[in-house]
Design a protein around this motif. Structure first.
Motif, PDB file in Angstrom:
ATOM      1  N   VAL A 107      11.040  -6.069   5.428  1.00 31.35           N
ATOM      2  CA  VAL A 107      12.011  -7.168   5.511  1.00 31.35           C
ATOM      3  C   VAL A 107      11.328  -8.442   5.997  1.00 31.35           C
ATOM      4  O   VAL A 107      11.530  -9.533   5.441  1.00 31.35           O
ATOM      5  CB  VAL A 107      13.182  -6.792   6.443  1.00 31.35           C
ATOM      6  CG1 VAL A 107      14.012  -8.026   6.803  1.00 31.35           C
ATOM      7  CG2 VAL A 107      14.075  -5.753   5.777  1.00 31.35           C
ATOM      8  N   PHE A 108      10.523  -8.313   7.034  1.00 35.31           N
ATOM      9  CA  PHE A 108       9.892  -9.489   7.627  1.00 35.31           C
ATOM     10  C   PHE A 108       8.557  -9.841   6.988  1.00 35.31           C
ATOM     11  O   PHE A 108       8.062 -10.949   7.165  1.00 35.31           O
ATOM     12  CB  PHE A 108       9.707  -9.276   9.138  1.00 35.31           C
ATOM     13  CG  PHE A 108      11.000  -9.162   9.887  1.00 35.31           C
ATOM     14  CD1 PHE A 108      11.781 -10.287  10.120  1.00 35.31           C
ATOM     15  CD2 PHE A 108      11.455  -7.938  10.341  1.00 35.31           C
ATOM     16  CE1 PHE A 108      12.984 -10.195  10.801  1.00 35.31           C
ATOM     17  CE2 PHE A 108      12.657  -7.825  11.024  1.00 35.31           C
ATOM     18  CZ  PHE A 108      13.430  -8.971  11.259  1.00 35.31           C
ATOM     19  N   LYS A 109       7.969  -8.901   6.244  1.00 39.34           N
ATOM     20  CA  LYS A 109       6.690  -9.163   5.567  1.00 39.34           C
ATOM     21  C   LYS A 109       6.720  -8.522   4.194  1.00 39.34           C
ATOM     22  O   LYS A 109       6.010  -7.541   3.923  1.00 39.34           O
ATOM     23  CB  LYS A 109       5.558  -8.586   6.432  1.00 39.34           C
ATOM     24  CG  LYS A 109       4.172  -9.052   6.042  1.00 39.34           C
ATOM     25  CD  LYS A 109       3.921 -10.516   6.359  1.00 39.34           C
ATOM     26  CE  LYS A 109       2.469 -10.861   6.067  1.00 39.34           C
ATOM     27  NZ  LYS A 109       2.188 -12.287   6.221  1.00 39.34           N
ATOM     28  N   PRO A 110       7.549  -9.048   3.267  1.00 39.49           N
ATOM     29  CA  PRO A 110       7.733  -8.392   1.961  1.00 39.49           C
ATOM     30  C   PRO A 110       6.475  -8.314   1.100  1.00 39.49           C
ATOM     31  O   PRO A 110       6.387  -7.470   0.211  1.00 39.49           O
ATOM     32  CB  PRO A 110       8.812  -9.256   1.290  1.00 39.49           C
ATOM     33  CG  PRO A 110       8.767 -10.559   2.010  1.00 39.49           C
ATOM     34  CD  PRO A 110       8.372 -10.246   3.416  1.00 39.49           C
ATOM     35  N   SER A 111       5.508  -9.188   1.346  1.00 40.68           N
ATOM     36  CA  SER A 111       4.267  -9.155   0.555  1.00 40.68           C
ATOM     37  C   SER A 111       3.266  -8.145   1.108  1.00 40.68           C
ATOM     38  O   SER A 111       2.166  -8.008   0.583  1.00 40.68           O
ATOM     39  CB  SER A 111       3.621 -10.547   0.531  1.00 40.68           C
ATOM     40  OG  SER A 111       3.278 -10.966   1.841  1.00 40.68           O
ATOM     41  N   GLY A 112       3.666  -7.417   2.167  1.00 43.92           N
ATOM     42  CA  GLY A 112       2.754  -6.491   2.807  1.00 43.92           C
ATOM     43  C   GLY A 112       2.094  -7.132   4.014  1.00 43.92           C
ATOM     44  O   GLY A 112       2.235  -8.333   4.259  1.00 43.92           O
ATOM     45  N   LEU A 113       1.377  -6.338   4.765  1.00 39.47           N
ATOM     46  CA  LEU A 113       0.767  -6.841   5.996  1.00 39.47           C
ATOM     47  C   LEU A 113      -0.215  -7.976   5.728  1.00 39.47           C
ATOM     48  O   LEU A 113      -0.292  -8.942   6.491  1.00 39.47           O
ATOM     49  CB  LEU A 113       0.045  -5.698   6.722  1.00 39.47           C
ATOM     50  CG  LEU A 113       0.951  -4.573   7.262  1.00 39.47           C
ATOM     51  CD1 LEU A 113       0.102  -3.440   7.825  1.00 39.47           C
ATOM     52  CD2 LEU A 113       1.902  -5.112   8.324  1.00 39.47           C
ATOM     53  N   LEU A 114      -0.974  -7.884   4.639  1.00 36.83           N
ATOM     54  CA  LEU A 114      -1.992  -8.911   4.340  1.00 36.83           C
ATOM     55  C   LEU A 114      -1.795  -9.606   3.003  1.00 36.83           C
ATOM     56  O   LEU A 114      -2.590 -10.474   2.647  1.00 36.83           O
ATOM     57  CB  LEU A 114      -3.393  -8.287   4.388  1.00 36.83           C
ATOM     58  CG  LEU A 114      -3.896  -7.809   5.756  1.00 36.83           C
ATOM     59  CD1 LEU A 114      -5.326  -7.306   5.642  1.00 36.83           C
ATOM     60  CD2 LEU A 114      -3.814  -8.915   6.800  1.00 36.83           C
ATOM     61  N   GLY A 115      -0.764  -9.241   2.227  1.00 27.85           N
ATOM     62  CA  GLY A 115      -0.603  -9.843   0.904  1.00 27.85           C
ATOM     63  C   GLY A 115      -1.791  -9.478   0.030  1.00 27.85           C
ATOM     64  O   GLY A 115      -2.109  -8.300  -0.131  1.00 27.85           O
ATOM     65  N   ARG A 116      -2.477 -10.497  -0.492  1.00 24.07           N
ATOM     66  CA  ARG A 116      -3.710 -10.245  -1.266  1.00 24.07           C
ATOM     67  C   ARG A 116      -4.950 -10.717  -0.514  1.00 24.07           C
ATOM     68  O   ARG A 116      -6.027 -10.864  -1.091  1.00 24.07           O
ATOM     69  CB  ARG A 116      -3.628 -10.940  -2.624  1.00 24.07           C
ATOM     70  CG  ARG A 116      -2.703 -10.230  -3.605  1.00 24.07           C
ATOM     71  CD  ARG A 116      -2.833 -10.799  -4.994  1.00 24.07           C
ATOM     72  NE  ARG A 116      -1.958 -10.087  -5.928  1.00 24.07           N
ATOM     73  CZ  ARG A 116      -1.777 -10.443  -7.190  1.00 24.07           C
ATOM     74  NH1 ARG A 116      -2.429 -11.497  -7.672  1.00 24.07           N
ATOM     75  NH2 ARG A 116      -0.967  -9.757  -7.974  1.00 24.07           N
ATOM     76  N   TYR A 117      -4.790 -10.946   0.779  1.00 25.76           N
ATOM     77  CA  TYR A 117      -5.921 -11.423   1.581  1.00 25.76           C
ATOM     78  C   TYR A 117      -6.973 -10.333   1.743  1.00 25.76           C
ATOM     79  O   TYR A 117      -6.650  -9.167   1.932  1.00 25.76           O
ATOM     80  CB  TYR A 117      -5.436 -11.864   2.959  1.00 25.76           C
ATOM     81  CG  TYR A 117      -6.552 -12.262   3.894  1.00 25.76           C
ATOM     82  CD1 TYR A 117      -7.177 -13.496   3.767  1.00 25.76           C
ATOM     83  CD2 TYR A 117      -6.995 -11.395   4.892  1.00 25.76           C
ATOM     84  CE1 TYR A 117      -8.211 -13.866   4.620  1.00 25.76           C
ATOM     85  CE2 TYR A 117      -8.015 -11.745   5.740  1.00 25.76           C
ATOM     86  CZ  TYR A 117      -8.624 -12.978   5.599  1.00 25.76           C
ATOM     87  OH  TYR A 117      -9.654 -13.331   6.437  1.00 25.76           O
ATOM     88  N   GLU A 118      -8.235 -10.717   1.664  1.00 31.52           N
ATOM     89  CA  GLU A 118      -9.343  -9.788   1.870  1.00 31.52           C
ATOM     90  C   GLU A 118     -10.285 -10.348   2.931  1.00 31.52           C
ATOM     91  O   GLU A 118     -10.556 -11.553   2.969  1.00 31.52           O
ATOM     92  CB  GLU A 118     -10.143  -9.592   0.579  1.00 31.52           C
ATOM     93  CG  GLU A 118      -9.400  -8.887  -0.533  1.00 31.52           C
ATOM     94  CD  GLU A 118      -9.314  -7.377  -0.332  1.00 31.52           C
ATOM     95  OE1 GLU A 118      -9.672  -6.894   0.765  1.00 31.52           O
ATOM     96  OE2 GLU A 118      -8.879  -6.686  -1.266  1.00 31.52           O
ATOM     97  N   VAL A 119     -10.759  -9.469   3.806  1.00 26.90           N
ATOM     98  CA  VAL A 119     -11.822  -9.845   4.731  1.00 26.90           C
ATOM     99  C   VAL A 119     -13.136  -9.811   3.958  1.00 26.90           C
ATOM    100  O   VAL A 119     -13.512  -8.772   3.416  1.00 26.90           O
ATOM    101  CB  VAL A 119     -11.883  -8.875   5.928  1.00 26.90           C
ATOM    102  CG1 VAL A 119     -13.107  -9.172   6.790  1.00 26.90           C
ATOM    103  CG2 VAL A 119     -10.616  -8.976   6.760  1.00 26.90           C
ATOM    104  N   SER A 120     -13.808 -10.951   3.880  1.00 30.25           N
ATOM    105  CA  SER A 120     -15.033 -11.042   3.081  1.00 30.25           C
ATOM    106  C   SER A 120     -16.156 -11.666   3.900  1.00 30.25           C
ATOM    107  O   SER A 120     -16.102 -12.856   4.230  1.00 30.25           O
ATOM    108  CB  SER A 120     -14.782 -11.887   1.813  1.00 30.25           C
ATOM    109  OG  SER A 120     -15.986 -12.084   1.103  1.00 30.25           O
ATOM    110  N   ILE A 121     -17.137 -10.849   4.251  1.00 30.72           N
ATOM    111  CA  ILE A 121     -18.296 -11.367   4.982  1.00 30.72           C
ATOM    112  C   ILE A 121     -19.098 -12.317   4.099  1.00 30.72           C
ATOM    113  O   ILE A 121     -19.630 -13.319   4.570  1.00 30.72           O
ATOM    114  CB  ILE A 121     -19.181 -10.202   5.464  1.00 30.72           C
ATOM    115  CG1 ILE A 121     -18.448  -9.412   6.562  1.00 30.72           C
ATOM    116  CG2 ILE A 121     -20.522 -10.708   5.987  1.00 30.72           C
ATOM    117  CD1 ILE A 121     -19.202  -8.226   7.090  1.00 30.72           C
TER     118      ILE A 121
END
Length: 324
Positions: A290-304
Motif C-alpha cells: 500500500v505504501f510502496k506499490p513499486s516495491g521496496l526499491l522499484g527498479r533501483y540497483e546498487v551499482s559499484i
C-alpha cells in the motif's frame, strides 16, 4: 575497462568479506543453528527469486511456473545423491537438474511464450502443474510419498557460493547484448521486432535461464531439508517466489535480495506467534504494498561501477578546476 575490473574486484571483496563475517559470527556463537537455517532459506529464496525476476522484470513475461522447475532440480538431486551420496554426486545432480530444467523450459517456452499477460501466466501455471502430477505418479520419485533421508551434502557455505555465482550469471546476462534485447522487448515488443530483434528467441533465452536457476534452488533445498514431496512444489510455492520479486521491485536484483532478507527475517521472528504469524505476515505485506506499490526499491540497483564512474567524473572535473 579499468572501471569494470575495479567494480568486479570490489564485489569479489564484498562477497569474501561477507563469507568471512558469517564464519566468524558462527565461530563466536552469535549465529546459532536457528539463524543459520534462516540464512540458508534466504539464500535459496534469493536464487529462486533472481531467476524469476529475470523472466518477469527484465523480459516482461508473467510466469507462474517457477515451482515446477524447482521440482525438477530437487528430484534430480534427490535421486542421484541417494545413489551417489558424495559431494561429487551432488554437483553431478545439480548439473543434471539444470540440463533437465532447461530442456523442459524449451519445450514449454516455444508454444507458451507467444502468449502474453494473464494467458501466459495460466499456461506456465498449467505446465508446472503437469510437472508436479508427473512426479507424483512416477515410481522412481516414490510417488505422492516423496523422498526422504536425502544426504545432507550442502550447508550455508555451498548456498552462499551458489547465490554469488547465480547472481553473477544473471546480472551479466541482463547487462549483455541479450539482456538489452529482452529489455527492449519488455518496453515495446513491436518496436523491438521492427529493429530486427526476434522476440520469441530472446524471451525463450530468459525463460530457460530462469528455469536453470530454479533447478539450482531446488537442488539446494532438497539436500538441505532432506525431504521432498510433489506437494511442496504447487502453485503457492510459485506465488511465494513471485511475492519476493514484486515486494523487492520488479526489475531490481538489489530489491530481490532485500525482499528475500526482509521476508526471511520476518518469518523467523514470527515463528513464536503460531498460526497468528500468517495473519501478521499478510498484514505486513499489505502495508508494504500500500505504501510502496513499486516495491521496496522499484527498479533501483546498487551499482559499484556507476559509483566509480561518477567518482572518476568528479575527480576529472576537480582536476580541471584546479588547472584553471
Amino acid at each position: 575497462m579499468a572501471t569494470k575490473w575495479k567494480a568486479a574486484l570490489c564485489w569479489l571483496a564484498l562477497a569474501a568479506a561477507g563469507f568471512g563475517l558469517i564464519n566468524v559470527l558462527i565461530g563466536v556463537g552469535v549465529i546459532d543453528t536457528f539463524i543459520e537455517n534462516m540464512l540458508v532459506t534466504i539464500g535459496i529464496n534469493i536464487i529462486l527469486a533472481t531467476g524469476l525476476n529475470l523472466i518477469i522484470g527484465f523480459s516482461g513475461q508473467f510466469s507462474l511456473g517457477h515451482a515446477g522447475f524447482m521440482a525438477l532440480g530437487a528430484y534430480a538431486t534427490a535421486i542421484i545423491t541417494s545413489a551417489m551420496p558424495t559431494v561429487g554426486g551432488f554437483y553431478l545432480s545439480v548439473a543434471v537438474g539444470i540440463a533437465i530444467a532447461m530442456v523442459v523450459a524449451v519445450i514449454i517456452g516455444i508454444p507458451t511464450l507467444r502468449l502474453r499477460g494473464d494467458y501466459l501466466a495460466i499456461a506456465t501455471m498449467g505446465a508446472a502443474e503437469i510437472i508436479r502430477v508427473i512426479l507424483n505418479n512416477l515410481k522412481i520419485t516414490n510417488g505422492a510419498a516423496g523422498m526422504f533421508n536425502i544426504p545432507a551434502l550442502a550447508g550455508w557455505p555451498t548456498v552462499y557460493v551458489m547465490v554469488c555465482l547465480t547472481t553473477l550469471m544473471i546480472v551479466n546476462f541482463a547487462r549483455s547484448r541479450a539482456g538489452r534485447a529482452i529489455q527492449a522487448i519488455r518496453e515495446d515488443e513491436i518496436a523491438a521486432e521492427a529493429s530486427g530483434i526476434d522476440p520469441t528467441k530472446w524471451k525463450l533465452a530468459a525463460f530457460v535461464m530462469g528455469a536453470a536457476t530454479a533447478a539450482i534452488g531446488g537442488s539446494l533445498d532438497a539436500v538441505y531439508i532432506q525431504t521432498i514431496a510433489p506437494g511442496n512444489f504447487g502453485i503457492m510455492n510459485s506465488i511465494a517466489i513471485l511475492i519476493i520479486v514484486v515486494l523487492g521491485g520488479v526489475g531490481s536484483m538489489t530489491g530481490t535480495f532485500m525482499a528475500a532478507a526482509v521476508l526471511g527475517v520476518l518469518d523467523t521472528v514470527l515463528q513464536s506467534f503460531g498460526a497468528l504469524r500468517m495473519v501478521i505476515y499478510a498484514l505486513a505485506l499489505i502495508a508494504i504494498m500500500v505504501f510502496k506499490p513499486s516495491g521496496l526499491l522499484g527498479r533501483y540497483e546498487v551499482s559499484i561501477r556507476a559509483w566509480l564512474d561518477r567518482k572518476g567524473v568528479n575527480n576529472a572535473a576537480s582536476n580541471s578546476n584546479r588547472a584553471e
